[in-house]
Each structure stands twice: as C-alpha cells, then as structure tokens.
Design a protein around this motif. Sequence first.
Motif, PDB file in Angstrom:
ATOM      1  N   THR A 166       1.055  -1.299  -0.241  1.00  0.00           N
ATOM      2  CA  THR A 166       0.084  -0.011   0.156  1.00  0.00           C
ATOM      3  C   THR A 166       0.884   1.286  -0.148  1.00  0.00           C
ATOM      4  O   THR A 166       0.555   2.225  -0.697  1.00  0.00           O
ATOM      5  N   THR A 167       1.801   1.315   0.897  1.00  0.00           N
ATOM      6  CA  THR A 167       2.714   2.305   0.930  1.00  0.00           C
ATOM      7  C   THR A 167       3.409   2.520  -0.504  1.00  0.00           C
ATOM      8  O   THR A 167       3.822   3.674  -1.035  1.00  0.00           O
ATOM      9  N   GLY A 168       3.824   1.447  -1.145  1.00  0.00           N
ATOM     10  CA  GLY A 168       4.554   1.445  -2.389  1.00  0.00           C
ATOM     11  C   GLY A 168       3.886   1.976  -3.523  1.00  0.00           C
ATOM     12  O   GLY A 168       4.152   2.856  -4.379  1.00  0.00           O
ATOM     13  N   ILE A 169       2.401   1.816  -3.615  1.00  0.00           N
ATOM     14  CA  ILE A 169       1.547   2.345  -4.536  1.00  0.00           C
ATOM     15  C   ILE A 169       1.377   3.569  -4.425  1.00  0.00           C
ATOM     16  O   ILE A 169       1.259   4.290  -5.196  1.00  0.00           O
ATOM     17  N   ALA A 170       1.164   3.879  -3.121  1.00  0.00           N
ATOM     18  CA  ALA A 170       1.131   5.640  -2.879  1.00  0.00           C
ATOM     19  C   ALA A 170       2.198   6.148  -3.204  1.00  0.00           C
ATOM     20  O   ALA A 170       2.077   7.467  -4.029  1.00  0.00           O
ATOM     21  N   ALA A 171       3.308   5.850  -3.218  1.00  0.00           N
ATOM     22  CA  ALA A 171       4.586   6.604  -3.649  1.00  0.00           C
ATOM     23  C   ALA A 171       4.596   6.701  -5.048  1.00  0.00           C
ATOM     24  O   ALA A 171       5.072   7.637  -5.550  1.00  0.00           O
ATOM     25  N   ALA A 172       4.355   5.135  -5.614  1.00  0.00           N
ATOM     26  CA  ALA A 172       4.211   5.486  -7.224  1.00  0.00           C
ATOM     27  C   ALA A 172       3.182   6.192  -7.811  1.00  0.00           C
ATOM     28  O   ALA A 172       3.613   7.028  -8.588  1.00  0.00           O
ATOM     29  N   ARG A 173       2.227   6.384  -7.116  1.00  0.00           N
ATOM     30  CA  ARG A 173       1.042   7.344  -7.495  1.00  0.00           C
ATOM     31  C   ARG A 173       1.482   8.662  -7.575  1.00  0.00           C
ATOM     32  O   ARG A 173       1.050   9.574  -8.225  1.00  0.00           O
ATOM     33  N   SER A 174       2.481   8.894  -6.358  1.00  0.00           N
ATOM     34  CA  SER A 174       2.673  10.438  -6.179  1.00  0.00           C
ATOM     35  C   SER A 174       4.002  10.827  -6.993  1.00  0.00           C
ATOM     36  O   SER A 174       4.548  11.673  -6.750  1.00  0.00           O
ATOM     37  N   GLY A 175       4.350   9.847  -7.710  1.00  0.00           N
ATOM     38  CA  GLY A 175       5.704   9.944  -8.447  1.00  0.00           C
ATOM     39  C   GLY A 175       7.244   9.699  -7.696  1.00  0.00           C
ATOM     40  O   GLY A 175       8.220  10.001  -8.434  1.00  0.00           O
ATOM     41  N   LYS A 176       7.046   9.218  -6.514  1.00  0.00           N
ATOM     42  CA  LYS A 176       8.176   9.111  -5.979  1.00  0.00           C
ATOM     43  C   LYS A 176       8.716   7.632  -6.123  1.00  0.00           C
ATOM     44  O   LYS A 176       8.695   6.721  -5.253  1.00  0.00           O
ATOM     45  N   VAL A 177       9.419   7.531  -7.189  1.00  0.00           N
ATOM     46  CA  VAL A 177       9.868   6.349  -7.595  1.00  0.00           C
ATOM     47  C   VAL A 177      11.270   6.479  -8.352  1.00  0.00           C
ATOM     48  O   VAL A 177      11.842   7.598  -8.551  1.00  0.00           O
ATOM     49  N   ILE A 178      12.162   5.359  -8.301  1.00  0.00           N
ATOM     50  CA  ILE A 178      13.436   5.481  -8.924  1.00  0.00           C
ATOM     51  C   ILE A 178      13.353   4.412 -10.268  1.00  0.00           C
ATOM     52  O   ILE A 178      12.685   3.619 -10.347  1.00  0.00           O
ATOM     53  N   PRO A 179      13.853   5.339 -11.409  1.00  0.00           N
ATOM     54  CA  PRO A 179      13.734   4.368 -12.748  1.00  0.00           C
ATOM     55  C   PRO A 179      14.353   2.953 -12.321  1.00  0.00           C
ATOM     56  O   PRO A 179      15.450   2.850 -11.791  1.00  0.00           O
ATOM     57  N   ALA A 180      13.666   2.107 -12.974  1.00  0.00           N
ATOM     58  CA  ALA A 180      14.327   0.607 -12.959  1.00  0.00           C
ATOM     59  C   ALA A 180      15.850   0.539 -13.364  1.00  0.00           C
ATOM     60  O   ALA A 180      16.791  -0.185 -12.821  1.00  0.00           O
ATOM     61  N   ASP A 181      16.215   1.339 -14.156  1.00  0.00           N
ATOM     62  CA  ASP A 181      17.755   1.221 -14.736  1.00  0.00           C
ATOM     63  C   ASP A 181      18.807   1.916 -13.608  1.00  0.00           C
ATOM     64  O   ASP A 181      19.690   1.076 -13.316  1.00  0.00           O
ATOM     65  N   GLU A 182      18.247   2.776 -12.889  1.00  0.00           N
ATOM     66  CA  GLU A 182      19.252   3.276 -11.831  1.00  0.00           C
ATOM     67  C   GLU A 182      19.120   2.344 -10.704  1.00  0.00           C
ATOM     68  O   GLU A 182      19.990   1.977 -10.072  1.00  0.00           O
ATOM     69  N   VAL A 183      17.929   1.476 -10.477  1.00  0.00           N
ATOM     70  CA  VAL A 183      17.937   0.507  -9.277  1.00  0.00           C
ATOM     71  C   VAL A 183      18.818  -0.686  -9.771  1.00  0.00           C
ATOM     72  O   VAL A 183      19.558  -1.249  -9.028  1.00  0.00           O
ATOM     73  N   PHE A 184      18.718  -1.161 -11.043  1.00  0.00           N
ATOM     74  CA  PHE A 184      19.595  -2.284 -11.469  1.00  0.00           C
ATOM     75  C   PHE A 184      21.024  -1.983 -11.498  1.00  0.00           C
ATOM     76  O   PHE A 184      21.939  -2.751 -11.195  1.00  0.00           O
ATOM     77  N   SER A 185      21.211  -0.640 -11.862  1.00  0.00           N
ATOM     78  CA  SER A 185      22.585  -0.092 -11.887  1.00  0.00           C
ATOM     79  C   SER A 185      23.322  -0.215 -10.578  1.00  0.00           C
ATOM     80  O   SER A 185      24.304  -0.586 -10.337  1.00  0.00           O
TER      81      SER A 185
END
Length: 83
Positions: free
Chosen positions: A54-73
């Motif tokens: 639920t916290t992750g969905i709320a963060a994603a909806r508010s744009g508080k995400v890190i692009p996948a390429d940055e995470v994988f790198s």
Amino acid sequence: MSERATSEPITIRTAKVSEIDALANAMDRSRNYIVNQAIEQYLEANAWQLERITTGIAAARSGKVIPADEVFSGIATKHGWER
C-alpha cells in the motif's frame, strides 16, 4: 491479557496434520498451540506485506519512484557486476 478462544472447524490435509503433530511432539506443545502460532505468524507477515504494498503504490502514484535502470545499476555496482 489473554484473549478469549473460539472454536472454528477447519479442514487440514492429512499429510499436514502429521507434520503439525511431529512439530508439536518435538516442541512438547499441543497441536492447537502449533496451529495458532502458525496462523498468528501468517497474519502478521501478510499484514506487514500489505502495508508495504500500500505504501509503495501510494509512493508510485505520487511520483516518488526510482527508474528501474538506476535500481539495476545500483545493484550491479554493489555486487561488482557488469551491466
């Protein structure tokens, strides 16, 4: 404070009853104790996961995400892997 117990009939596969009984015997506990501990742990784990989802969905909806390429790198760098 101890909680009041209620009785609820459930169906358990025969093989699982044997496993429960073996664990109860090894721990010198009752079958009831093992089943109630398992239910309590299951509910706690699922409540924890649901809260994080639920916290992750709320963060994603508010744009508080890190692009996948940055995470994988970041993971690759941490472990010395090439990307």
